[in-house]
Design a protein around this motif. Sequence first.
Motif, mmCIF file in Angstrom:
data_model
loop_
_atom_site.group_PDB
_atom_site.id
_atom_site.type_symbol
_atom_site.label_atom_id
_atom_site.label_comp_id
_atom_site.label_asym_id
_atom_site.label_seq_id
_atom_site.Cartn_x
_atom_site.Cartn_y
_atom_site.Cartn_z
ATOM 1 N N LEU A 33 0.686 -1.306 0.019
ATOM 2 C CA LEU A 33 0.438 0.156 0.075
ATOM 3 C C LEU A 33 0.526 1.460 -0.367
ATOM 4 C CD1 LEU A 33 -2.734 1.286 -0.011
ATOM 5 C CD2 LEU A 33 -3.094 1.621 3.054
ATOM 6 N N LYS A 34 0.498 1.832 -1.349
ATOM 7 C CA LYS A 34 1.999 3.008 -1.169
ATOM 8 C C LYS A 34 1.045 4.489 -0.238
ATOM 9 C CE LYS A 34 3.263 2.101 -5.506
ATOM 10 N NZ LYS A 34 3.961 2.591 -6.969
ATOM 11 N N ILE A 35 1.239 5.020 1.018
ATOM 12 C CA ILE A 35 0.776 5.657 1.902
ATOM 13 C C ILE A 35 0.557 7.279 1.433
ATOM 14 C CG2 ILE A 35 1.161 6.219 4.207
ATOM 15 C CD1 ILE A 35 1.756 3.731 5.191
ATOM 16 N N VAL A 37 0.183 8.251 -1.773
ATOM 17 C CA VAL A 37 -0.857 8.174 -3.046
ATOM 18 C C VAL A 37 -2.064 8.083 -1.949
ATOM 19 C CG1 VAL A 37 -1.961 6.730 -4.804
ATOM 20 C CG2 VAL A 37 0.414 6.882 -4.449
ATOM 21 N N VAL A 38 -2.030 7.285 -1.486
ATOM 22 C CA VAL A 38 -4.048 7.981 -0.422
ATOM 23 C C VAL A 38 -4.436 8.814 0.635
ATOM 24 C CG1 VAL A 38 -5.306 6.107 1.410
ATOM 25 C CG2 VAL A 38 -3.522 5.236 0.028
ATOM 26 N N ALA A 39 -2.673 9.070 1.176
ATOM 27 C CA ALA A 39 -2.883 10.719 1.692
ATOM 28 C C ALA A 39 -2.849 12.099 0.507
ATOM 29 C CB ALA A 39 -1.924 10.579 2.189
ATOM 30 N N TYR A 41 -5.272 11.184 -1.558
ATOM 31 C CA TYR A 41 -6.311 11.023 -2.523
ATOM 32 C C TYR A 41 -7.598 11.799 -1.112
ATOM 33 C CZ TYR A 41 -5.091 8.471 -6.686
ATOM 34 O OH TYR A 41 -5.401 8.824 -8.325
ATOM 35 N N ILE A 42 -6.803 11.200 -0.374
ATOM 36 C CA ILE A 42 -7.329 12.400 1.100
ATOM 37 C C ILE A 42 -7.426 13.461 1.549
ATOM 38 C CG2 ILE A 42 -7.647 11.996 3.086
ATOM 39 C CD1 ILE A 42 -6.645 9.214 3.986
#
Length: 68
Positions: A33-35, A37-39, A41-42
């Motif tokens: 999981l690439k944090i 990228v997720v951060a 998007y959030i």
Amino acid sequence: MFRIKKNKPKITADARSFRVVRRLNINRTYTPLKIGVVAGYILLGMLSASSSMFGIIVGALLRRLAGI
């Protein structure tokens, strides 16, 4: 004719075997999981929500000022 051999990487103690690497690639449950990228998007979602709320508030205030 001589064939030129490609240089092989040095074998180290922590090197994984080809079979282990292939199994990790085939196994879809192992997805790192690439944090970042997720951060991103959030953060983009939060920015979009806050800007839309700001637009709604400014629109309501302008409507009040206009007396409509």
